[in-house]
Design a protein around this motif. Structure first.
Motif, PDB file in Angstrom:
ATOM      1  N   SER A 182       4.533  29.522 -14.592  1.00  0.00           N
ATOM      2  CA  SER A 182       3.431  28.562 -14.825  1.00  0.00           C
ATOM      3  C   SER A 182       4.096  27.502 -15.612  1.00  0.00           C
ATOM      4  CB  SER A 182       2.195  28.707 -14.938  1.00  0.00           C
ATOM      5  OG  SER A 182       1.427  27.697 -15.032  1.00  0.00           O
ATOM      6  N   ALA A 188       5.391  19.756 -14.901  1.00  0.00           N
ATOM      7  CA  ALA A 188       5.878  19.885 -13.135  1.00  0.00           C
ATOM      8  C   ALA A 188       5.863  18.395 -12.577  1.00  0.00           C
ATOM      9  CB  ALA A 188       4.583  20.692 -12.776  1.00  0.00           C
ATOM     10  N   ASP A 189       5.070  17.582 -13.063  1.00  0.00           N
ATOM     11  CA  ASP A 189       4.916  16.078 -12.573  1.00  0.00           C
ATOM     12  C   ASP A 189       5.824  15.101 -13.491  1.00  0.00           C
ATOM     13  OD1 ASP A 189       3.527  17.136 -10.405  1.00  0.00           O
ATOM     14  OD2 ASP A 189       1.591  16.781 -11.436  1.00  0.00           O
ATOM     15  N   TYR A 198      10.300  20.663  -9.685  1.00  0.00           N
ATOM     16  CA  TYR A 198      10.097  22.229  -9.790  1.00  0.00           C
ATOM     17  C   TYR A 198       9.179  23.084  -8.889  1.00  0.00           C
ATOM     18  CZ  TYR A 198       8.805  26.499 -12.512  1.00  0.00           C
ATOM     19  OH  TYR A 198       8.512  27.759 -12.665  1.00  0.00           O
ATOM     20  N   THR A 199       8.057  22.301  -8.535  1.00  0.00           N
ATOM     21  CA  THR A 199       7.174  22.705  -7.479  1.00  0.00           C
ATOM     22  C   THR A 199       7.754  22.622  -6.020  1.00  0.00           C
ATOM     23  OG1 THR A 199       5.928  20.786  -7.920  1.00  0.00           O
ATOM     24  CG2 THR A 199       5.004  22.544  -9.050  1.00  0.00           C
ATOM     25  N   ALA A 203       8.381  25.727  -3.702  1.00  0.00           N
ATOM     26  CA  ALA A 203       7.908  25.843  -2.312  1.00  0.00           C
ATOM     27  C   ALA A 203       8.977  25.790  -1.132  1.00  0.00           C
ATOM     28  CB  ALA A 203       6.876  24.676  -1.960  1.00  0.00           C
ATOM     29  N   TRP A 223       0.965  31.351  -9.674  1.00  0.00           N
ATOM     30  CA  TRP A 223       1.941  31.018 -11.013  1.00  0.00           C
ATOM     31  C   TRP A 223       1.375  32.284 -11.909  1.00  0.00           C
ATOM     32  CZ3 TRP A 223       5.055  27.399  -9.791  1.00  0.00           C
ATOM     33  CH2 TRP A 223       4.873  26.441  -8.964  1.00  0.00           C
ATOM     34  N   LEU A 235      -0.176  24.713 -14.199  1.00  0.00           N
ATOM     35  CA  LEU A 235      -0.193  25.069 -12.994  1.00  0.00           C
ATOM     36  C   LEU A 235      -1.024  26.168 -12.574  1.00  0.00           C
ATOM     37  CD1 LEU A 235       3.556  24.502 -11.748  1.00  0.00           C
ATOM     38  CD2 LEU A 235       1.632  22.840 -11.477  1.00  0.00           C
TER      39      LEU A 235
END
Length: 343
Positions: A182, A188-189, A198-199, A203, A223, A235
């Protein structure tokens, strides 16, 4: 462009009880992590004699890559330097300078984009070069490899092997759960041309492994290993919370695949093999943790292929990928900015 060395760049880990707290202080410096959280994590290391598996895993990978290079005619020395513990990257860069290295490629033991998994390593390399001085070799990071067959295929086989340990008669109530470290949602954004990758990349890796290993099973990406201040959003869901949810849904068995990791270091053997396993036992859910690439020959070969991509004039034609997300060789300085720190 000519290169005269490769450097393996990794996270580093303590190799004795006295190393643990200084190591954790290196890792968390400037992040506002409470002392009580450091003490809690330090206790995890003490369960293993104060030794993280990661340095030995790097030694084994280093030996395997050197042997692979030699066997396949790639005449480049391979060095090793860490972000947080010996051998420290600045010391390694100094040795490279002393050995006459002028331009090198860096293989970072993280497959994904993001601040801590990519941008921070770029900063580590720059800081190490600055510490060494104007004669430090130029060091260029190799591309991310979240969808390279040499990374994905070992995870696929590990999931298949793990599933074989569960009761096939209960496959209809079995679930595949992918995990990764996590990070703060702000990281992450993060903004920039490749921010938020990253996410998305995780995925994509989960999708690829699932499709090849167990397309009939439902799967989730969750996570683990959160380490920041409790008031900062990270996350979610955490693997342990997710196991609770799955048990409520009637799931009887899970295979947990740590696709966010390249080897079985402490955040795998403690957070999954110890804490998540204990959660699953309490819930009455069968739990098998799938392995990581480690020194799988396909993963070792991947390192050589990434180097060949960069040094060969026709490198783009050598690039092997399984996914569909955009790919790039180098990141702009505004990419994957640091997470916002608590005030």
């Amino acid at each position: 462009m000519a290169y005269d060395a490769v450097v393996l760049v990794s996270f580093g880990g303590p190799e004795g009880p006295d190393d643990v707290l200084p190591f954790l202080q290196n890792v968390t410096r400037g992040r506002g992590v409470p002392p009580e959280r450091l003490a809690e994590v330090a206790e995890h290391y003490q369960h293993f004699g104060g030794v993280s598996p990661i340095n030995q895993q790097c030694r084994e990978l280093l030996a395997a890559v050197r042997a692979d290079f030699a066997a396949n005619g790639l005449d480049l020395p391979v060095y090793w330097g860490n972000r947080n513990w010996d051998p420290m990257l600045a010391d390694t860069v100094a040795q490279m300078r002393d050995d006459g290295v002028r331009r090198a490629l860096a293989f970072v033991t993280s497959a994904f984009g993001g601040y801590s998994s990519c941008r921070q390593y770029q900063e580590d390399i720059a800081a190490a070069r600055a510490a060494v001085g104007p004669d430090a070799p130029v060091i260029e990071k190799l591309r991310q490899f979240w969808d390279h067959p040499g990374f994905v295929e070992p995870h696929v086989d590990a999931v298949r092997s793990a599933l074989a340990q569960l009761d096939p008669a209960r496959r209809d109530s079995t679930r595949l759960v992918f995990t990764a470290h996590s990070v703060p949602i702000s990281a992450a954004d993060s903004a920039g041309p490749h921010g938020g990758r990253y996410t998305a990349q995780l995925a994509e890796t989960a999708r690829l492994v699932h499709a090849a290993a167990a397309p009939d099973l439902p799967y989730d990406l969750v996570w683990q290993s959160r380490s920041g201040p409790p008031h900062v959003p990270w996350l979610e869901p955490d693997i342990n919370d997710h196991l609770e949810t799955l048990a409520e849904q009637g799931v009887t068995g899970v295979v947990v695949s740590p696709i966010g990791f390249v080897s079985d270091h402490l955040e795998v053997v403690w957070d999954l093999d110890t804490e998540a396993l204990d959660t699953a036992k309490r819930l009455g859910v069968d739990f098998v943790r799938a392995g990581t690439p480690g020194t799988d020959p396909r993963y070792v070969t991947m390192v050589r292929e990434l180097v060949r991509e960069r040094i060969d004039p026709d490198g783009a034609e050598l690039r092997r990928r399984l996914g569909e997300l955009p790919m790039w060789d180098s990141c702009p300085t505004v990419c994957c900015v640091p997470p916002r720190r608590p005030s």
